[in-house]
Write a protein that holds these residues in place. Structure first.
Motif, PDB file in Angstrom:
ATOM      1  N   GLY A 152       1.303   3.081   1.037  1.00 63.15           N
ATOM      2  CA  GLY A 152       0.195   2.144   1.274  1.00 63.15           C
ATOM      3  C   GLY A 152      -0.459   2.378   2.619  1.00 63.15           C
ATOM      4  N   ALA A 153       0.354   2.689   3.623  1.00 61.91           N
ATOM      5  CA  ALA A 153      -0.195   2.959   4.955  1.00 61.91           C
ATOM      6  C   ALA A 153      -1.124   4.175   4.908  1.00 61.91           C
ATOM      7  CB  ALA A 153       0.934   3.181   5.949  1.00 61.91           C
ATOM      8  N   ARG A 154      -0.711   5.206   4.159  1.00 62.78           N
ATOM      9  CA  ARG A 154      -1.582   6.385   4.027  1.00 62.78           C
ATOM     10  C   ARG A 154      -2.851   6.043   3.263  1.00 62.78           C
ATOM     11  NH1 ARG A 154       3.367   8.678   3.095  1.00 62.78           N
ATOM     12  NH2 ARG A 154       3.065   8.813   0.838  1.00 62.78           N
ATOM     13  N   LYS A 155      -2.683   5.313   2.183  1.00 63.08           N
ATOM     14  CA  LYS A 155      -3.844   4.965   1.346  1.00 63.08           C
ATOM     15  C   LYS A 155      -4.787   4.010   2.061  1.00 63.08           C
ATOM     16  CE  LYS A 155      -1.246   5.972  -2.791  1.00 63.08           C
ATOM     17  NZ  LYS A 155      -0.463   5.437  -3.938  1.00 63.08           N
TER      18      LYS A 155
ATOM     19  N   ALA B 224      -7.067  -7.977  -7.597  1.00 63.04           N
ATOM     20  CA  ALA B 224      -8.409  -8.090  -8.195  1.00 63.04           C
ATOM     21  C   ALA B 224      -9.486  -7.635  -7.207  1.00 63.04           C
ATOM     22  CB  ALA B 224      -8.661  -9.536  -8.622  1.00 63.04           C
ATOM     23  N   TRP B 225      -9.301  -7.979  -5.938  1.00 60.60           N
ATOM     24  CA  TRP B 225     -10.278  -7.640  -4.894  1.00 60.60           C
ATOM     25  C   TRP B 225     -10.359  -6.125  -4.679  1.00 60.60           C
ATOM     26  CZ3 TRP B 225     -13.991  -9.908  -2.092  1.00 60.60           C
ATOM     27  CH2 TRP B 225     -14.328  -9.412  -0.830  1.00 60.60           C
ATOM     28  N   ILE B 226      -9.212  -5.493  -4.572  1.00 57.48           N
ATOM     29  CA  ILE B 226      -9.201  -4.053  -4.297  1.00 57.48           C
ATOM     30  C   ILE B 226      -9.692  -3.278  -5.518  1.00 57.48           C
ATOM     31  CG2 ILE B 226      -7.719  -2.094  -3.660  1.00 57.48           C
ATOM     32  CD1 ILE B 226      -5.954  -4.178  -2.139  1.00 57.48           C
ATOM     33  N   ALA B 227      -9.479  -3.837  -6.703  1.00 59.54           N
ATOM     34  CA  ALA B 227      -9.985  -3.186  -7.917  1.00 59.54           C
ATOM     35  C   ALA B 227     -11.506  -3.277  -7.992  1.00 59.54           C
ATOM     36  CB  ALA B 227      -9.370  -3.822  -9.159  1.00 59.54           C
ATOM     37  N   ASN B 228     -12.054  -4.426  -7.570  1.00 62.25           N
ATOM     38  CA  ASN B 228     -13.503  -4.645  -7.691  1.00 62.25           C
ATOM     39  C   ASN B 228     -13.909  -5.899  -6.924  1.00 62.25           C
ATOM     40  OD1 ASN B 228     -16.147  -5.098  -8.442  1.00 62.25           O
ATOM     41  ND2 ASN B 228     -15.811  -4.550 -10.588  1.00 62.25           N
TER      42      ASN B 228
ATOM     43  N   GLY C  58     -14.087   0.253  -6.180  1.00 61.03           N
ATOM     44  CA  GLY C  58     -12.713  -0.234  -6.230  1.00 61.03           C
ATOM     45  C   GLY C  58     -11.721   0.882  -6.495  1.00 61.03           C
ATOM     46  N   MET C  59     -10.456   0.601  -6.235  1.00 60.32           N
ATOM     47  CA  MET C  59      -9.378   1.556  -6.537  1.00 60.32           C
ATOM     48  C   MET C  59      -8.923   1.307  -7.963  1.00 60.32           C
ATOM     49  SD  MET C  59      -7.037   1.446  -3.150  1.00 60.32           S
ATOM     50  CE  MET C  59      -6.901   2.996  -2.307  1.00 60.32           C
TER      51      MET C  59
ATOM     52  N   ASP D 188      -1.892   2.524  -6.769  1.00 57.75           N
ATOM     53  CA  ASP D 188      -2.558   2.611  -5.459  1.00 57.75           C
ATOM     54  C   ASP D 188      -2.759   1.212  -4.894  1.00 57.75           C
ATOM     55  OD1 ASP D 188      -2.776   5.362  -5.577  1.00 57.75           O
ATOM     56  OD2 ASP D 188      -4.879   5.371  -6.186  1.00 57.75           O
ATOM     57  N   ARG D 189      -3.193   0.303  -5.743  1.00 57.94           N
ATOM     58  CA  ARG D 189      -3.440  -1.069  -5.277  1.00 57.94           C
ATOM     59  C   ARG D 189      -2.127  -1.728  -4.855  1.00 57.94           C
ATOM     60  NH1 ARG D 189      -6.693  -1.272 -10.127  1.00 57.94           N
ATOM     61  NH2 ARG D 189      -5.374  -2.917 -11.001  1.00 57.94           N
ATOM     62  N   ALA D 190      -1.081  -1.522  -5.629  1.00 59.12           N
ATOM     63  CA  ALA D 190       0.217  -2.127  -5.310  1.00 59.12           C
ATOM     64  C   ALA D 190       0.740  -1.602  -3.967  1.00 59.12           C
ATOM     65  CB  ALA D 190       1.212  -1.850  -6.423  1.00 59.12           C
TER      66      ALA D 190
END
Ligand code: HEC
Length: 106
Positions: free
Chosen positions: A9-12, A69-73, A87-88, A93-95
């Motif tokens: 997650g830190a990298r992403k 939901a936010w990171i998706a869209n 969004g991702m 990736d979101r998790a």
């Protein structure tokens, strides 16, 4: 089974860092600093940041579900937000990002 990974997650978070700092006490840049945002009310976390009315009046809290939901869209969760990003699409990736955000708090 794959599980959410803070280091991944830190990298992403690199995809978010163009607009957000995450370090404790970091500045608001294009978007608000995100240290400790997990568990806060939407659009309230950084009082000096110029949130859109859409986000600051959206209601609810940032938890695993709303962040997902936010990171998706972002625009789908809060119509009228100025976080204009693609969004991702990958849930893992979101998790990972959510696990990282959650780790960056007191
Ligand atoms: C192009 C710039 C940009 C990118 C890239 C970006 N954001 Fe944002 N983000 C914003 C802006 C601007 C806002 C404020 C939105 C508003 O006020 O409507 C915001 C708001 C947020 C909020 C709400 C904060 C609060 O205090 O309520 C979260 C959470 C967030 N972004 C997470 C992310 C994550 C995670 C990523 C990477 C996947 C990301 N952002 C990528 C610009 C961006």
């Amino acid at each position: 089974m794959k599980v959410a990974d803070v280091d991944a997650g830190a990298r992403k978070f690199g995809r978010c860092a163009a607009c957000h700092t995450i370090g404790k006490g970091g500045p608001d840049t294009g978007g608000p600093n995100l240290y400790g945002v997990f568990g806060q009310a939407l659009g309230q976390h950084r009082p000096r940041y110029g949130y859109t009315v859409a986000l600051s009046t959206a209601g609810g809290r940032w938890d695993a579900q709303t962040l997902d939901a936010w990171i998706a869209n972002p625009q789908k969760l809060v119509a009228g937000t100025k976080m204009q990003v693609a969004g991702m699409v990958d849930p893992l990736d979101r998790a990972d990002i959510i696990a990282y955000l959650r780790s960056q708090s007191d």
